[in-house]
Design an enzyme around this catalytic site. Structure first.
Site, PDB file in Angstrom:
ATOM      1  N   GLU A 234     -43.078  31.512 -10.861  1.00 34.20           N
ATOM      2  CA  GLU A 234     -41.979  32.681 -11.256  1.00 34.20           C
ATOM      3  C   GLU A 234     -42.999  33.875 -11.794  1.00 34.20           C
ATOM      4  OE1 GLU A 234     -38.737  32.986 -14.897  1.00 34.20           O
ATOM      5  OE2 GLU A 234     -39.739  31.189 -14.388  1.00 34.20           O
TER       6      GLU A 234
ATOM      7  N   HIS B 149     -42.018  26.945 -14.247  1.00 38.28           N
ATOM      8  CA  HIS B 149     -41.249  27.878 -15.199  1.00 38.28           C
ATOM      9  C   HIS B 149     -42.252  29.225 -15.796  1.00 38.28           C
ATOM     10  CE1 HIS B 149     -39.380  28.989 -19.149  1.00 38.28           C
ATOM     11  NE2 HIS B 149     -38.541  29.627 -18.331  1.00 38.28           N
ATOM     12  N   ASN B 150     -41.957  30.196 -15.745  1.00 34.91           N
ATOM     13  CA  ASN B 150     -42.959  31.070 -16.489  1.00 34.91           C
ATOM     14  C   ASN B 150     -44.451  31.068 -16.176  1.00 34.91           C
ATOM     15  OD1 ASN B 150     -40.898  32.503 -17.621  1.00 34.91           O
ATOM     16  ND2 ASN B 150     -40.978  32.062 -19.624  1.00 34.91           N
TER      17      ASN B 150
ATOM     18  N   SER C 202     -29.555  29.972 -10.537  1.00 39.35           N
ATOM     19  CA  SER C 202     -30.498  29.401 -11.568  1.00 39.35           C
ATOM     20  C   SER C 202     -29.490  29.215 -12.638  1.00 39.35           C
ATOM     21  CB  SER C 202     -31.506  30.607 -11.893  1.00 39.35           C
ATOM     22  OG  SER C 202     -32.536  30.654 -10.845  1.00 39.35           O
TER      23      SER C 202
ATOM     24  N   HIS D 106     -43.504  37.718 -20.318  1.00 36.07           N
ATOM     25  CA  HIS D 106     -42.094  37.254 -20.860  1.00 36.07           C
ATOM     26  C   HIS D 106     -41.529  38.256 -21.741  1.00 36.07           C
ATOM     27  CE1 HIS D 106     -40.029  33.369 -22.646  1.00 36.07           C
ATOM     28  NE2 HIS D 106     -39.221  34.089 -21.833  1.00 36.07           N
TER      29      HIS D 106
ATOM     30  N   ASP E  22     -42.176  37.402 -13.782  1.00 34.93           N
ATOM     31  CA  ASP E  22     -41.008  38.285 -14.714  1.00 34.93           C
ATOM     32  C   ASP E  22     -41.730  39.625 -14.544  1.00 34.93           C
ATOM     33  OD1 ASP E  22     -39.239  36.313 -15.016  1.00 34.93           O
ATOM     34  OD2 ASP E  22     -40.000  35.783 -16.862  1.00 34.93           O
TER      35      ASP E  22
ATOM     36  N   ARG F 285     -31.829  26.253  -9.111  1.00 36.38           N
ATOM     37  CA  ARG F 285     -33.127  26.120  -9.742  1.00 36.38           C
ATOM     38  C   ARG F 285     -32.525  25.985 -11.354  1.00 36.38           C
ATOM     39  NH1 ARG F 285     -35.669  30.188 -12.929  1.00 36.38           N
ATOM     40  NH2 ARG F 285     -38.010  29.680 -13.134  1.00 36.38           N
TER      41      ARG F 285
END
Length: 956
Positions: free
Chosen positions: A364, A334-335, A440, A381, A366, A467
């Site tokens: 991931e 994640h991130n 997700s 983020h 973004d 997810r």
């Protein structure tokens, strides 16, 4: 395993690396002293096993990098610090591009954030390429992270041998430090002297002096394995200094083998296999010859690959890899770009490298518009004040610039396996039935769906991918427990890799297997459309046998480098009903981080509903609560027996020496009351022998032996004494109904009515007879017999009287038959009503009995529940409230199943009794109707016969 498995964990090290090469080394770190930032002409080598990259230069101490901690090696790299760059260029020339081609950067770490960069300058670009390819080949060796304790000892010995001081010799104090956490310094140095090594604190040793045999002997002197010696004595019964072949076979089959294993695929240990093991680990030739195993051979066996805690073939690719993506768990992050907090954190390209190298297969990005004029895409983020990194790859991005408001085809073409869509509900997903649609869910939303529609969620994950990601309030980058979503079949359970917490340990422990490829095939019942699975159910899954797991923590080895108190926690994670955490904990062993002995009573996980999804976690802690090491072991790959469990860091990196010695027992879960039955099934002869021995012991105590049949009969008789006799109902027939008072009253009335009719008929006959006689007397008065015979009037009168009499008699008969028929009809109605009343009474009597039976069963079950609670409360083996609660819950579940079965059986029994009675009643009604019809037919036949005969009635 009963079959020998060759654990081929060594990746051949290229000869150029073992021969070594002279490099310059520079190090750019603010914490480093200036003397260490540039090292000239250091000889770099890699050992034959691929454990270490080590180097030594003139006038400096030797140094080591553990290759299991090398996450990456990259081409290029020149100093940013002008002072270091000046030192480098003075030695290697000022041609920076050429220098970059000759340079390598070695990245090592024990987590995914704090990376140490070691930079070397090779003699030429070709050498740099050889070392780049060579080191890449031997790093990320998942199998090497699972080497046995004996090889771990050898690895540590090798490390000590490479950590030389300036003269090239090994300082004795570094060896002493290995054992300082549990013994006094004086004792350690005494043992070093006894091992034939220099015992002065400031002394040094040559590599030739410091052999592995001496180090191994020293290990056993400082850390005597009393735990193994006790086991050895228990096997030999203390009668000899060796384990015989017969004793070893029995030990291997009774203790080191999972009794659940198929004996065809995994045969029992026999002479040939056990002889092979003895020959492999026994060094005493005389004992080998006699097929015996000494204590030393036994120790070597227990510390070998032969005795790994998990099936080592699970480290290879052993799963099918050609099924739909939805059928796999996928190691996910994640991130990925964040190296710290979720708000105000630092973004780093390095995190992508480290995460992917750690086995993650879902990262991931973004993507946002950049702030410059060209709005070059960035990764960050959004709206969280985190730093930014450019989207374009360092080694690629394509001549593209501009807004990301409309996705560029190049970016779009990268996404070709799944189409992310907003989740609209399980019904909608079924309606669309598009396998490549993926949704997700934040952990909170996912949990809500899981609670409300758990089976639907599982079925959704059979055909589509989901997810899960951490909720937004986890600003500190903490992680949720992934197990609950794995239980639902969610494929991408995304975690913050920068946080080495318990959830991350579970993740990395789970994905270590199947070649570390990042993909694990879900269990069969979580893939098949014809199976339903509720992840919150306590009941066993169709086709899956529940297990029982017992773990005895015996001792620890090299748990800390400090003299501190330690304890061990053993947890299980799986289905909610299988999860047990923060409950099983050993006692604290004070002031000994070297070789504490716990020797705890076994920690028993009595019922593991779904072993396929369960994992064991060993956590070792200082007395302060600080974690020293941990290990995650999958239950479905666990090996039974006495095993050494090597520990890992919080980030799942291997630790060379820290380990636990444990005894693991695995069984099929057997509900209470079925233990003897299972024992008889698994070992009929042994069970019979035990029963015979018990009878003999009872006889020796003066208790007369009672045969099994007699005992059963006695028990049955005692049980039957308490039971009410079975209900027996008299059949309801015409005869039985005629005995009923209600019917007798009707019968008396009918007899009276018939008697009255017959008296009336008799009176009428008498009157007619008298009238007819008077009329004849008047006609024959004064006449002779011949006159009477020849008188036509008299003859006509007699004919008229005969007709009158016949008609009267026929009328009487008809009236009587009509009355009798009416009586039969009235009797039928009365009898039928009476029959229904009697039958209803019988049914009521049966229902009352059934109600009493249910009441008695409920009372018995309530008493059993109370007795169960009392039994659990008084069970001294259950030490904690959680243990007692879980045991009580398990027993109650077993009781509920038993109670339901008993109620089902009594219901079936009652239903059959009621059905039988109603069937009898139906038959009785049918027979009654038949008998009544026969009477009716009889009267009808008589009447028809009378009419047919045309009989003339005369009176006497």
């Amino acid at each position: 395993m009963t079959k020998k498995y060759e654990f081929d964990w060594i990746i051949p090290v290229p000869p150029e690396l073992t021969t070594g090469c002279v490099f310059d080394r520079w190090f750019e770190n603010e914490k480093e002293t200036k003397e260490n930032d540039f090292e000239r002409d250091a000889l770099f080598k890699v050992d034959e096993y691929g454990f270490f990259l080590y180097w030594k230069s003139e006038g400096r101490d030797g140094d080591v990098i553990e290759l299991c901690q090398v996450s990456d090696i990259r081409a290029g790299g020149t100093p940013k610090d002008p002072k270091i760059l000046d030192k480098v260029t003075k030695k290697n020339g000022t041609n920076i591009p050429e220098l970059d081609k000759r340079s390598l950067t070695i990245c090592s770490n024990t987590d995914y954030i704090n990376i140490t960069y070691h930079h070397v300058i090779c003699p030429d670009a070709a050498t740099a390429k050889i070392w780049l390819d060579g080191i890449r080949k031997i790093t990320h060796n998942v199998k090497a992270n699972n080497i046995c304790p004996m090889m771990c000892l050898r690895k540590h010995w090798m490390r000590l041998s490479y950590c030389v001081e300036k003269s090239g010799k090994i300082p004795v104090k570094t060896l002493a430090k290995t054992f300082a956490s549990g013994k006094t310094e004086k004792l350690v140095y005494t043992c070093i002297k006894d091992a034939g090594l220099p015992d002065d604190k400031n002394a040094t040793m040559t590599k030739e002096q410091f052999t592995f045999d001496k180090f191994y002997a020293l290990y056993h002197k400082v850390c005597p394995r009393n735990d193994i010696e006790e086991l050895f004595t228990s096997i030999t019964k203390g009668k000899q200094d060796f384990i015989s072949l017969e004793q070893f076979i029995q030990f291997m089959n009774d203790k080191q083998r999972d009794p659940r294993m198929n004996e065809i695929l995994f045969p029992l240990y026999e002479e040939k296999r056990c002889t092979e093991i003895i020959n492999d680990y026994e060094l005493d030739e005389e004992k080998k010859k006699n097929v015996q195993m000494s204590l030393d051979g036994f120790k070597r066996y227990l510390m070998s690959d032969e005795n790994a805690p998990v099936f080592l073939d699970r480290l290879d690719f052993y799963m099918e890899m050609d099924q739909p993506l939805a059928h796999y768990y996928i190691n996910s992050s994640h991130n990925t770009y964040l190296s710290g907090r979720q708000i105000g954190g630092k973004s780093s390209v390095e995190m992508y490298r480290q995460t992917l190298l750690a086995g993650c297969r879902c990262v991931e990005l973004d993507c946002w518009n950049g702030k410059g004029e060209d709005e070059e895409p960035i990764v960050t983020h959004g709206h969280a004040y985190c730093t930014e990194i450019l989207f374009k790859a360092e080694s690629a991005a394509a001549n593209y610039s501009g807004s990301t408001t409309k996705v560029h085809p190049w970016l779009s073409s990268m996404v070709n396996y799944a189409q992310p869509i907003k989740f609209q509900g399980f019904d909608k997903a079924i309606e669309k039935n598009i396998a490549h649609n993926m949704s997700s869910f934040a952990e909170s939303a996912g949990m809500n769906y899981l609670k409300q529609s758990s089976i639907d969620f599982v079925n959704y994950n059979k055909r589509q991918m989901s997810r899960i990601y951490p909720k937004g309030t986890r600003a500190d980058s903490s992680n949720y427990m992934p197990q609950v979503f794995w239980n639902a079949g969610c494929q991408m359970v995304s975690l913050n890799f920068q946080s080495s917490d318990l959830p991350m340990q579970l993740n990395q422990g789970k994905f270590e297997y199947n070649g570390g490829c990042g993909y694990l095939l879900k269990p069969d019942f979580m893939r098949r459309a014809d199976k339903d699975f509720d992840p919150f159910a306590d009941a066993p899954v169709d086709g899956v046998i529940a297990a029982q797991c017992s773990v005895k923590v015996i001792a620890g080895q090299f748990l800390s480098d400090k003299k501190v108190g330690t304890y061990v926690e053993v947890d299980m994670f799986g289905l909610p009903s299988d999860t047990v955490k923060k409950e099983f904990r050993t006692r604290l062993v004070a002031n000994n981080g070297l070789n504490p002995v716990y020797n705890e009573d076994p920690f028993v996980f009595r019922k593991v509903v779904l072993p396929d999804l369960a994992v064991l976690r060993f956590g070792v802690y200082e007395e302060s609560g600080k974690i020293l090491g941990q290990r995650i072991l999958p239950l479905d790959g666990l090996q039974a027996g006495y095993r050494h469990v090597s520990l890992r860091t919080e980030a799942n990196f291997p630790m060379s020496l820290p380990m636990l010695f444990v005894n693991i027992e695995l069984k099929i879960y057997v509900p209470d009351g079925f233990e003897d039955f299972m024992a008889m099934l698994s070992d009929p002869r042994g069970f019979a022998g035990a029963a015979k021995q018990q009878n003999e012991q009872m006889k020796a105590l003066g208790i007369e032996e009672q045969s099994g049949g007699a005992a059963r009969d006695a028990g049955k008789a005692k049980e039957e004494e308490k039971k009410e006799p079975p209900l027996v109902f008299e059949p309801v027939t015409l005869e039985s109904l005629r005995q009923e008072k209600g019917f007798q009253k009707v019968g008396k009335k009918q007899i009276k009515e018939l008697d009255t009719l017959r008296k009336k008929h008799a009176k009428e006959r008498t009157s007619v007879q008298k009238t007819q006689n008077a009329a004849i007397d008047k006609l024959i008065k004064g006449k002779s017999k011949d006159d009477i015979r020849n008188d036509a009037n008299i003859k006509n009168s007699i004919n008229d009287q005969t007709k009158q009499w016949t008609d009267m008699i026929a009328r009487h008969r008809k009236e009587e038959w009509d009355m009798l028929r009416q009586h039969v009809q009235d009797s039928q109605d009365a009898m039928k009503a009476l029959m229904l009343t009697v039958q209803a009474a019988q049914i009521k009597q049966l229902e009352d009995r059934h109600a009493r039976d249910i009441k008695d069963l409920n009372a018995k079950q309530a008493k059993m529940s109370a007795d169960t609670a009392k039994e659990v409360q008084n069970d001294k083996t259950l030490k904690t409230k959680n243990e007692k609660d879980r045991r009580l819950r398990e027993k109650r579940q077993n009781n509920v199943k038993r109670f339901m079965e008993e109620k089902k059986q009594i219901g079936v029994k009652q239903g059959r009794a009621m059905e039988k009675l109603k069937l009898a009643h139906s038959k009785q009604v049918e027979e009654f109707s038949t008998d009544v019809q026969k009477l009716m037919d009889m009267y009808k036949i008589e009447e028809e016969a009378y009419k047919t005969q045309g009989k003339t009635e005369f009176y006497a």
